[in-house]
Each structure stands twice: as C-alpha cells, then as structure tokens.
Design a protein around this motif. Structure first.
Motif: not given
Length: 275
Positions: A76-82
């Motif tokens: 669940d890391v899509d946002e911080p990764l982006r």
C-alpha cells in the motif's frame, strides 16, 4: 553525504555555501549514496540543485523513504512512491539505481511481497535491494528464493560488507558507536546484474581499512573485465577520510584495469598561493 563537518577545510573549502558542496564533492568521487532520502523525500527544487551541481554521468544511488520500506513494508505504498519518484525525476540519468534497503526483520516469508513490489515499479529506473535478515545469507533455500525474484526483475542485490569492521573490537568512540548500530552480515560477493553496487565499512585506522578491502579490488577488477559497471562505496566509522580512501581504492583497481577512467581532479579545498 557531501556536507560532513570533518571534510570542511580538507576536502571541501570552508566556508562554502551548502548549495555548492555537492559540486566540490563530485570533483573527488563520481558517485554518492542518497541516504537522507530515507528520512524524508526531498523537495523537487532541492533535487534540481543536485542535478545542476553534477555531470550527467555522476551516480546517485538513492534510498527509498522509510515509510515505504520499513513502516508499510512495501505494501500500500503507491502514494508515497509516486511522490518520491516525482521528487527525484530531475536527476535524470544521474539516478543510477533506486536503493531498497529492507529492515532486518524482513525475511523469506515476505519475499512474495518484495516480488509484487518490484514487478509494479516503473521501468524508467534501475533498482537494487539490500537485505539484512540472516536467513538470506545462511540458508541456501532463502538465497535461491531471493536471487530468483531479483533476477526476474533485473534487480541488483547490494552487499553491505562489515566483515573487516567486526574482525576485532572497537578502539575509538566512532567505532564503538558503529559497533552497536551496524549489521553483522556474512560476506557476499556475487553480482546479479551488469551494475553491481557494494557498500564496504572499514575501520578508522587507514591500514586496517585498506587491508580489509583487498578482496574487493580483485572482485571489482574482474567485474570490469566482464563488461560490468560496478559502484563501490567506501565507509569508515567516522568517514573523515572516506573521499581520500575511495580514490585510493579506485587507484588500486585501476592498477589492475588500466583502461578504467581516472577520477576527476579534485577542486582545491584552499586557494592556490605562490608560496
């Protein structure tokens, strides 16, 4: 790692504005570990200044932020990764590899999570993983499992060689501090891709550090002869002489592989005088 206080006046001129320090560091070494990104994603404008101070051939090995690797453990890391990928985009080709350092508790049971994460990453970057769970060094089945996932995704395995450091008890405050913080990992010397990355920790005593890296001189020279493009990071507990030691390591490798390009000529830390 280009603003160490002990370098000022020796490796870097002093005083020197913070926005010029990387340019001077880059005249000593042609790669740097982006460790501060582990603690906070930098502002994009800050990364622009990093790019402006370095040539396109300069190598940043940039660590993914702690919320991605340690807090959410790759789920669940899509946002911080982006957000992170957008921030480092100005580095362009200087982003040699994105460094995925995993916590010591991240073991074989979580390799499927790592596999899913790696397969979902954009192909605009190269990636490298550093693991610290003992099973990945001591259990053949765990080694094969991890190597298989990394090979399938063209991801490198970064060894952190602390064997020379832990060979004998500490003798300085900096060594005693590192003794309690650095991982005791068995030695690993196998490269999985054409861009191996190695982290080596020596001692505060120069002779001990040089003695400990001798096996790596031959290994890195061998990789170069195979057509690989390795990156070697030299550390000591206080890092006071790290840039000088890195250049010495490069010289030792170049003595075996003469066609290896020389490092840049360092910008003088003090103004040149007639006397």
């Amino acid at each position: 790692m280009w603003s160490l206080k002990s370098w000022q006046g020796r490796v870097l001129p002093h005083p020197l504005p913070s926005h010029e320090r990387l340019r001077h560091y880059a005249s000593w070494c042609n790669a740097v570990e982006g460790n501060t990104t582990f603690y906070a994603t930098p502002a994009r404008d800050t990364v622009v200044t990093w790019a402006q101070q370095t040539d396109p051939e300069f190598r940043f090995v940039v660590k993914l932020p702690k919320p991605i690797t340690h807090e959410r453990r790759l789920s669940d890391v899509d946002e911080p990764l982006r957000t992170f990928l957008d921030a480092i985009e100005p580095l362009g080709p200087r982003a040699h590899a994105l460094w995925i350092q995993l916590p010591g508790s991240f073991g074989p049971a979580e390799v499927p999570t790592l596999a899913s994460f790696l397969r979902g990453l954009p192909d605009t970057h190269r990636y490298a993983v550093e693991v610290r769970h003992p099973a990945f060094f001591e259990e053949p089945r765990a080694v094969r499992l991890l190597e298989g996932v990394l090979a399938d995704t063209a991801t490198e395995w970064i060894p952190f060689d602390t064997t020379a450091f832990f060979r004998s008890p500490p003798t300085s405050d900096a060594e005693r501090d590192a003794w309690t913080k650095k991982p005791r990992m068995p030695l690993r010397t196998r490269a999985l891709t054409d861009r191996p990355i190695v982290r080596y920790l020596g001692r505060d005593a120069e002779a001990r550090t040089v003695e400990g890296w001798q096996p790596w001189v031959g290994i890195v020279a061998g990789w170069l002869r195979e057509g690989r493009s390795p990156t070697m990071f030299i550390h000591t507990p206080d890092n006071a002489d790290a840039p000088l030691l890195a250049r010495r390591f490069h010289d030792e490798v170049r003595a075996r592989v003469p066609e290896l390009d020389a490092l840049p000529e360092p910008i003088p830390a003090e103004p040149l005088t007639l006397f």
